[in-house]
Design a protein around this motif. Structure first.
Motif, PDB file in Angstrom:
ATOM      1  N   CYS A  34       0.842  -1.203   0.000  1.00 25.90           N
ATOM      2  CA  CYS A  34       0.000   0.000   0.000  1.00 25.90           C
ATOM      3  C   CYS A  34       0.877   1.252   0.000  1.00 25.90           C
ATOM      4  O   CYS A  34       0.608   2.208  -0.734  1.00 25.90           O
ATOM      5  N   ARG A  86       2.518   1.542  -3.494  1.00 21.85           N
ATOM      6  CA  ARG A  86       1.555   1.878  -4.556  1.00 21.85           C
ATOM      7  C   ARG A  86       1.397   3.397  -4.706  1.00 21.85           C
ATOM      8  O   ARG A  86       1.068   3.891  -5.779  1.00 21.85           O
ATOM      9  N   GLU A 114       0.878  -1.465 -12.409  1.00 20.90           N
ATOM     10  CA  GLU A 114       0.357  -2.674 -11.759  1.00 20.90           C
ATOM     11  C   GLU A 114       1.236  -3.892 -12.010  1.00 20.90           C
ATOM     12  O   GLU A 114       1.334  -4.774 -11.146  1.00 20.90           O
ATOM     13  N   MET A 153       4.039  -3.639  -9.558  1.00 26.01           N
ATOM     14  CA  MET A 153       3.526  -3.952  -8.221  1.00 26.01           C
ATOM     15  C   MET A 153       3.309  -5.454  -8.052  1.00 26.01           C
ATOM     16  O   MET A 153       3.579  -6.017  -6.990  1.00 26.01           O
TER      17      MET A 153
END
Length: 130
Positions: free
Chosen positions: A27, A30, A36, A39
């Protein structure tokens, strides 16, 4: 280059605590990494390395910890995971890709997702370019 985000902390060797610990770190990251796919890679890298530290390094001994350090820079992330075990010497050339053996597979995945993977006894350091 300047560090954008830095984390240094520990998790006890209890797999039931891993999900919350990992989700908090992701978190935080991000906020700085909108991609994405990156991540997803980071989740796998962190998950595999911390699980290895808990299971193989610390033998799931809840009195032992796994230390995590993250340094995020504009174009790279450096991840260090250190357990309280004896350390590892891993030879990627000896991993049998055709076998269904899962032992060692996580490190092969981490190596594939990283630009650099270094073992130093009970500490693993990963560099991933962003």
């Amino acid at each position: 280059m300047d560090t954008i985000y830095r984390f240094s902390g520990t998790i006890c060797s209890d797999l039931t605590k891993l999900r919350d610990f990992l989700n908090l770190r992701l978190c935080d990251l991000r906020k700085y990494i909108p991609d994405e796919e990156v991540m997803f890679d980071l989740r796998l890298i962190l998950d595999e390395l911390i699980i290895n530290g808990i299971v193989h390094g610390n033998s799931c001994d809840r009195c032992k910890n796994v230390n995590l350090t993250i340094n995020l820079k504009p174009h790279s992330i450096l991840i260090k995971v250190e357990d309280e075990g004896d350390g590892i010497e891993y030879n990627f050339d000896e991993y049998d890709y055709k076998s269904r053996k899962s032992c060692g597979r996580g490190l092969v995945i981490v190596q594939a997702l990283s630009d650099s993977l270094v073992f130093n006894k009970n500490k693993v350091t990963v560099l991933k370019r962003l």
